[in-house]
Design a protein around this motif. Structure first.
Motif, mmCIF file in Angstrom:
data_model
loop_
_atom_site.group_PDB
_atom_site.id
_atom_site.type_symbol
_atom_site.label_atom_id
_atom_site.label_comp_id
_atom_site.label_asym_id
_atom_site.label_seq_id
_atom_site.Cartn_x
_atom_site.Cartn_y
_atom_site.Cartn_z
ATOM 1 N N LYS A 33 -6.967 5.870 -3.555
ATOM 2 C CA LYS A 33 -5.913 6.625 -4.227
ATOM 3 C C LYS A 33 -6.549 7.830 -4.887
ATOM 4 C CE LYS A 33 -1.800 6.252 -7.076
ATOM 5 N NZ LYS A 33 -0.861 5.329 -7.731
ATOM 6 N N SER A 43 -6.690 5.652 -13.939
ATOM 7 C CA SER A 43 -5.561 6.489 -13.510
ATOM 8 C C SER A 43 -5.952 7.957 -13.531
ATOM 9 C CB SER A 43 -4.341 6.248 -14.406
ATOM 10 O OG SER A 43 -3.862 4.932 -14.265
ATOM 11 N N ASP A 84 -3.800 -2.289 -6.816
ATOM 12 C CA ASP A 84 -2.495 -2.472 -7.438
ATOM 13 C C ASP A 84 -2.621 -2.743 -8.929
ATOM 14 O OD1 ASP A 84 -3.774 -4.862 -6.530
ATOM 15 O OD2 ASP A 84 -1.961 -5.991 -7.014
ATOM 16 N N SER A 91 0.834 -1.208 0.000
ATOM 17 C CA SER A 91 0.000 0.000 0.000
ATOM 18 C C SER A 91 0.863 1.250 0.000
ATOM 19 C CB SER A 91 -0.939 -0.003 1.216
ATOM 20 O OG SER A 91 -1.794 -1.128 1.213
ATOM 21 N N ASP A 92 1.911 1.245 0.803
ATOM 22 C CA ASP A 92 2.809 2.401 0.879
ATOM 23 C C ASP A 92 3.517 2.629 -0.453
ATOM 24 O OD1 ASP A 92 2.125 2.847 3.508
ATOM 25 O OD2 ASP A 92 3.880 1.808 4.344
ATOM 26 N N ARG A 93 3.971 1.554 -1.088
ATOM 27 C CA ARG A 93 4.670 1.685 -2.368
ATOM 28 C C ARG A 93 3.760 2.271 -3.440
ATOM 29 N NH1 ARG A 93 6.646 -3.507 -1.294
ATOM 30 N NH2 ARG A 93 5.231 -4.400 -2.853
ATOM 31 N N LEU A 94 2.493 1.920 -3.392
ATOM 32 C CA LEU A 94 1.534 2.393 -4.388
ATOM 33 C C LEU A 94 0.965 3.773 -4.058
ATOM 34 C CD1 LEU A 94 -0.457 -0.945 -4.844
ATOM 35 C CD2 LEU A 94 1.079 0.102 -6.530
ATOM 36 N N GLY A 95 1.291 4.285 -2.892
ATOM 37 C CA GLY A 95 0.764 5.590 -2.495
ATOM 38 C C GLY A 95 -0.707 5.547 -2.121
ATOM 39 N N LEU A 96 -1.149 4.406 -1.576
ATOM 40 C CA LEU A 96 -2.553 4.247 -1.215
ATOM 41 C C LEU A 96 -2.789 4.714 0.214
ATOM 42 C CD1 LEU A 96 -3.247 0.656 -2.620
ATOM 43 C CD2 LEU A 96 -3.449 2.853 -3.796
ATOM 44 N N ARG A 97 -3.945 5.303 0.433
ATOM 45 C CA ARG A 97 -4.375 5.650 1.782
ATOM 46 C C ARG A 97 -5.281 4.537 2.307
ATOM 47 N NH1 ARG A 97 -4.992 11.143 3.003
ATOM 48 N NH2 ARG A 97 -6.126 10.448 4.876
ATOM 49 N N TRP A 125 -9.216 1.115 0.950
ATOM 50 C CA TRP A 125 -7.975 1.570 0.333
ATOM 51 C C TRP A 125 -8.357 2.597 -0.722
ATOM 52 C CZ3 TRP A 125 -8.193 -2.917 2.856
ATOM 53 C CH2 TRP A 125 -7.057 -3.362 3.523
ATOM 54 N N GLU A 136 -6.352 10.821 -10.457
ATOM 55 C CA GLU A 136 -5.665 12.113 -10.496
ATOM 56 C C GLU A 136 -6.572 13.271 -10.099
ATOM 57 O OE1 GLU A 136 -4.162 12.452 -14.430
ATOM 58 O OE2 GLU A 136 -2.608 10.912 -14.161
#
Length: 320
Positions: free
Chosen positions: A109, A198, A186, A76-82, A107, A202
């Motif tokens: 983003k 994506s 992911d 989760s951290d690598r993907l920038g997920l809250r 989760w 944004e």
């Protein structure tokens, strides 16, 4: 995160969406105790049937390891997920109305502020994946006009009606949109909507109750529908076959007391048979314009957007 939040994350990792035993125990004894009870020999509280509780323990205990939960956190951290829990900022109003079937955690983003918008500002638009040109045109018109009001357009990120609704909201200012997925963030599903989702992340937000690494399944799609229904003040089915999964979303909304709308189509079109079924069974109200949608949950407010008919005389908008 608090110990309670940590326990919720662990429970979300090992539980399936809509797990009634997990939800019942969360309500009765809290997250930390529910997590402890998975591997404990302590008798489960009387609120849980002993047989169901035993099966629940066996099912979750095999999945619960410190390593598996740590991997999800790192991923989760690598993907920038809250990771959002009910007591945290960003938890969407309305999900708690699901009671023991409410998600354990989310989760997300993107712009978390979109998730924390008021319930009345959100409208769920769903419909057929194999949509007709008519269905996609109407979904585009309605989503665009709602985004202009502004309303947050919520959908499931799928092909057809979902995609048309997301694209229209993204193309509108100050439009915002939420995509709720049935698998981990992911790898966006469907694969053909990687770019679209994506873009949603944004300028809006993509969310799931499943951790990264979790694949979408039929059960998870059906359970995702309850979130689509609960997160918005109203649900609109634009186009749907007689047995479409969109009717499942409408049924969840109806059970929650949320108003449901359906767009009528040609009586010869199988793609609109589900909408006509909702109307015939008086689950849904006829939707022919954006005004009809805003009137589902609040008095109409005259404006250029609400007065514009959903089915315009101009050619269908280009797909972005």
């Amino acid at each position: 995160m608090t110990d309670n939040d940590d326990a919720r994350v662990a429970l979300a990792v090992v539980s399936e969406p809509g797990d009634r035993v997990t939800g019942t125990l969360l309500a009765a004894v809290g997250a930390a105790e529910t997590l402890r009870l998975i591997t404990s020999e302590t008798p489960l509280p009387a609120v849980v049937d002993p047989v169901e509780g035993g099966l629940w323990r066996g099912r979750l205990a095999s999945r619960l390891t410190a390593a598996s939960v740590d991997r999800v956190r790192e991923h989760s951290d690598r993907l920038g997920l809250r990771i959002i829990t009910p007591d945290a900022a960003g938890w969407p109003e309305g999900l708690s109305d699901l009671g023991v079937l409410a998600p354990v955690a989310l989760w997300a983003k993107g712009d978390i502020g979109v998730l924390s918008s008021s319930l009345g500002s959100r409208v769920t638009i769903v419909g057929a994946r194999a949509a007709t040109g008519y269905g996609e045109h109407v979904a585009t018109e309605l989503a665009r006009d709602l985004a202009e009001l502004p309303r947050v357009v919520v959908s499931g990120g799928a092909y057809g009606i979902d995609g048309a609704a997301h694209r229209a909201a993204l193309a509108t200012r100050p439009g915002a949109t939420i995509a709720i997925l049935a698998g981990g963030l992911d790898r966006y599903y469907p694969a053909g909507h990687q770019e679209l989702l994506s873009r949603v992340a944004e300028s809006g937000v993509v969310a799931s109750e499943l951790p990264p690494g979790a694949a979408p399944t039929r059960w998870r799609f059906l359970q995702r529908n309850r979130l689509l229904a609960a997160i918005s003040a109203s649900t609109v089915v634009v186009e749907a076959g007689y047995r479409s999964g969109s009717l499942n979303t409408a049924a969840h909304a109806h059970a929650l007391g949320r108003p449901v709308g359906a767009v009528p189509g040609p009586i010869t079109s199988a793609a609109s048979a589900g909408c006509h079924r909702l109307l015939h069974e008086r689950i849904a109200t006829v939707i022919t314009s954006t005004t009809d949608i805003t009137n589902l949950s609040e008095p109409a407010t005259p404006s250029a957007a609400t007065l514009r008919p959903a089915i315009s005389v101009r050619p269908p908008a280009q797909t972005l």
